[in-house]
Design a protein around this motif. Structure first.
Motif, PDB file in Angstrom:
ATOM      1  N   LEU A 180       0.802  -1.226   0.000  1.00  0.00           N
ATOM      2  CA  LEU A 180       0.000   0.000   0.000  1.00  0.00           C
ATOM      3  C   LEU A 180       0.835   1.276   0.000  1.00  0.00           C
ATOM      4  CD1 LEU A 180      -2.797  -1.187   2.447  1.00  0.00           C
ATOM      5  CD2 LEU A 180      -3.002  -0.812  -0.019  1.00  0.00           C
ATOM      6  N   GLY A 181       2.014   1.195  -0.507  1.00  0.00           N
ATOM      7  CA  GLY A 181       2.836   2.394  -0.644  1.00  0.00           C
ATOM      8  C   GLY A 181       3.876   2.548   0.450  1.00  0.00           C
ATOM      9  N   ASP A 182       4.857   3.390   0.179  1.00  0.00           N
ATOM     10  CA  ASP A 182       6.011   3.540   1.074  1.00  0.00           C
ATOM     11  C   ASP A 182       5.633   4.125   2.434  1.00  0.00           C
ATOM     12  OD1 ASP A 182       7.629   2.506  -0.883  1.00  0.00           O
ATOM     13  OD2 ASP A 182       8.304   4.469  -1.617  1.00  0.00           O
ATOM     14  N   GLU A 183       4.698   5.068   2.457  1.00  0.00           N
ATOM     15  CA  GLU A 183       4.342   5.709   3.728  1.00  0.00           C
ATOM     16  C   GLU A 183       3.663   4.715   4.668  1.00  0.00           C
ATOM     17  OE1 GLU A 183       2.244   9.847   5.338  1.00  0.00           O
ATOM     18  OE2 GLU A 183       1.987   9.226   3.240  1.00  0.00           O
ATOM     19  N   PHE A 184       2.759   3.926   4.119  1.00  0.00           N
ATOM     20  CA  PHE A 184       2.081   2.909   4.919  1.00  0.00           C
ATOM     21  C   PHE A 184       3.093   1.862   5.404  1.00  0.00           C
ATOM     22  CE2 PHE A 184      -0.592  -0.858   5.605  1.00  0.00           C
ATOM     23  CZ  PHE A 184      -1.673  -0.318   6.288  1.00  0.00           C
ATOM     24  N   ALA A 227       6.306   2.332   5.959  1.00  0.00           N
ATOM     25  CA  ALA A 227       7.149   2.920   7.001  1.00  0.00           C
ATOM     26  C   ALA A 227       6.441   2.934   8.355  1.00  0.00           C
ATOM     27  CB  ALA A 227       7.560   4.334   6.604  1.00  0.00           C
ATOM     28  N   LEU A 228       5.137   3.170   8.336  1.00  0.00           N
ATOM     29  CA  LEU A 228       4.379   3.218   9.592  1.00  0.00           C
ATOM     30  C   LEU A 228       4.248   1.851  10.247  1.00  0.00           C
ATOM     31  CD1 LEU A 228       1.338   5.609   8.940  1.00  0.00           C
ATOM     32  CD2 LEU A 228       3.328   6.037  10.389  1.00  0.00           C
ATOM     33  N   PHE A 229       4.029   0.798   9.428  1.00  0.00           N
ATOM     34  CA  PHE A 229       3.575  -0.465   9.997  1.00  0.00           C
ATOM     35  C   PHE A 229       4.456  -1.675   9.703  1.00  0.00           C
ATOM     36  CE2 PHE A 229      -0.482   2.011   9.481  1.00  0.00           C
ATOM     37  CZ  PHE A 229      -0.673   2.248  10.844  1.00  0.00           C
ATOM     38  N   SER A 230       5.647  -1.466   9.193  1.00  0.00           N
ATOM     39  CA  SER A 230       6.563  -2.592   8.992  1.00  0.00           C
ATOM     40  C   SER A 230       6.917  -3.234  10.333  1.00  0.00           C
ATOM     41  CB  SER A 230       7.852  -2.122   8.312  1.00  0.00           C
ATOM     42  OG  SER A 230       7.615  -1.758   6.977  1.00  0.00           O
ATOM     43  N   PRO A 231       7.285  -4.518  10.334  1.00  0.00           N
ATOM     44  CA  PRO A 231       7.734  -5.143  11.583  1.00  0.00           C
ATOM     45  C   PRO A 231       8.856  -4.336  12.227  1.00  0.00           C
ATOM     46  CG  PRO A 231       7.426  -6.798   9.896  1.00  0.00           C
ATOM     47  CD  PRO A 231       7.264  -5.462   9.205  1.00  0.00           C
ATOM     48  N   GLY A 232       8.718  -4.069  13.514  1.00  0.00           N
ATOM     49  CA  GLY A 232       9.722  -3.299  14.231  1.00  0.00           C
ATOM     50  C   GLY A 232       9.493  -1.802  14.231  1.00  0.00           C
ATOM     51  N   PRO A 274      -3.073   4.271  -3.423  1.00  0.00           N
ATOM     52  CA  PRO A 274      -3.117   4.352  -4.889  1.00  0.00           C
ATOM     53  C   PRO A 274      -4.497   3.949  -5.392  1.00  0.00           C
ATOM     54  CG  PRO A 274      -1.084   3.309  -4.182  1.00  0.00           C
ATOM     55  CD  PRO A 274      -1.925   3.476  -2.947  1.00  0.00           C
ATOM     56  N   PRO A 275      -4.947   4.551  -6.510  1.00  0.00           N
ATOM     57  CA  PRO A 275      -6.305   4.273  -7.013  1.00  0.00           C
ATOM     58  C   PRO A 275      -6.612   2.786  -7.134  1.00  0.00           C
ATOM     59  CG  PRO A 275      -5.290   6.039  -8.267  1.00  0.00           C
ATOM     60  CD  PRO A 275      -4.223   5.497  -7.366  1.00  0.00           C
ATOM     61  N   VAL A 276      -5.611   2.009  -7.552  1.00  0.00           N
ATOM     62  CA  VAL A 276      -5.792   0.557  -7.630  1.00  0.00           C
ATOM     63  C   VAL A 276      -4.494  -0.130  -7.223  1.00  0.00           C
ATOM     64  CG1 VAL A 276      -7.528   0.658  -9.467  1.00  0.00           C
ATOM     65  CG2 VAL A 276      -5.110   0.437 -10.075  1.00  0.00           C
ATOM     66  N   THR A 277      -4.643  -1.355  -6.743  1.00  0.00           N
ATOM     67  CA  THR A 277      -3.496  -2.215  -6.494  1.00  0.00           C
ATOM     68  C   THR A 277      -3.660  -3.444  -7.374  1.00  0.00           C
ATOM     69  OG1 THR A 277      -3.414  -1.473  -4.200  1.00  0.00           O
ATOM     70  CG2 THR A 277      -2.173  -3.458  -4.743  1.00  0.00           C
ATOM     71  N   GLU A 278      -2.667  -3.735  -8.194  1.00  0.00           N
ATOM     72  CA  GLU A 278      -2.787  -4.810  -9.181  1.00  0.00           C
ATOM     73  C   GLU A 278      -1.835  -5.948  -8.856  1.00  0.00           C
ATOM     74  OE1 GLU A 278      -3.996  -1.991 -12.974  1.00  0.00           O
ATOM     75  OE2 GLU A 278      -1.888  -2.273 -12.464  1.00  0.00           O
TER      76      GLU A 278
END
Length: 264
Positions: free
Chosen positions: A146-150, A152-157, A213-217
């Protein structure tokens, strides 16, 4: 002299037997090559339904690989991603490209993901960063998709990982959202609405926050390049003939744009 003349008559049945055995072996090999094991997610209607027996993804694959004998094997999304690499399947549906000695199809399915909250909670969610102070319910490995910002917020650790909850079964994900207040579910809109309707919950009571993003493919991964190429050719035909759009309509999936726009 007579024995010499008769010798070929004795050899003929042997030659026929050898030829027949070789032919049967080739036919058997060909039949085996037409059998394919397909790794697919656990049920997430309308994409995968009724224990993997139908759904948008299932029907796309069946049409694109018409002529093959397909065995669909359901597994959690994290296992689907690496099923071909780990020799658990010949094909895996709905994956991201991550390298390895395998082959990837064109994009075959599109998801439209939203952050969704209940109107009565009055949560101010205008950016991805606003999610960090809420309990976020997602599918497995959503932080990678779901993108780099998401990410960065919720990656393990990460600092806010404790607020992030993954579900292997999206029915459980939706059920959890309806059980408690002040939660945000991140999910494809069609999946959310399907399960909510089944749970007799009105989607008129929620807010859809368009943060991603509008869509994830997603693509399919293949063990065999020839099968991948055949799949891509048929998928292109389905787009050109309108068969792909008919499947979207049959499963009531509404998209502003489809994968067909990327297939030349």
């Amino acid at each position: 002299m007579n024995n010499a003349k008769l010798k070929p008559r004795y050899l003929l049945p042997l030659k026929l037997a050898i030829y027949s055995s070789a032919l049967l072996a080739v036919v058997h090999l060909s039949a085996e090559q037409r059998k394919l094991t397909v790794a697919i997610s656990t049920d997430m209607p309308p994409y995968v339904m009724d224990n993997g027996s139908k759904g948008l993804e299932v029907d796309i694959v069946r049409q694109a690989l018409e002529g093959y004998e397909l065995e669909f094997v359901q597994m959690p999304l994290t296992y689907v991603q690496s099923a071909v690499q780990n020799q658990k399947a010949d094909i895996a549906i709905g994956v991201l490209v991550d390298g390895g000695e395998i082959y990837y199809s064109d994009h075959l399915v599109t998801f439209v993901n939203f952050a969704i909250s209940k109107k009565r909670d009055s949560l101010a969610i205008d950016t991805v960063d606003d999610l960090k102070s809420h309990q976020v319910l997602t599918w497995q490995n959503a932080y990678l998709e779901l993108g780099d910002e998401f990410k960065a917020l919720f990656s393990p650790g990460s600092e806010y990982r404790a607020n992030y909850h993954e579900f292997g079964d999206q029915a459980d994900q939706v059920a959890q959202f309806w059980k408690a207040d002040k939660q945000v579910i991140v999910i494809d809109r069609s999946i959310f609405e399907f399960f909510s309707k089944a749970m007799k919950q009105s989607t008129d009571s929620v807010e859809y926050h368009s943060l991603f993003p509008p869509v994830t493919e997603f693509k399919a991964s293949f063990k065999d390049k020839a099968v991948k190429d055949a799949f891509n050719r048929k998928l292109k035909e389905m787009c050109q003939s309108g068969a792909y759009v008919k499947l979207l309509e049959m499963y009531d999936v509404e998209l502003e744009r489809t994968v067909c726009e990327k297939i030349n």
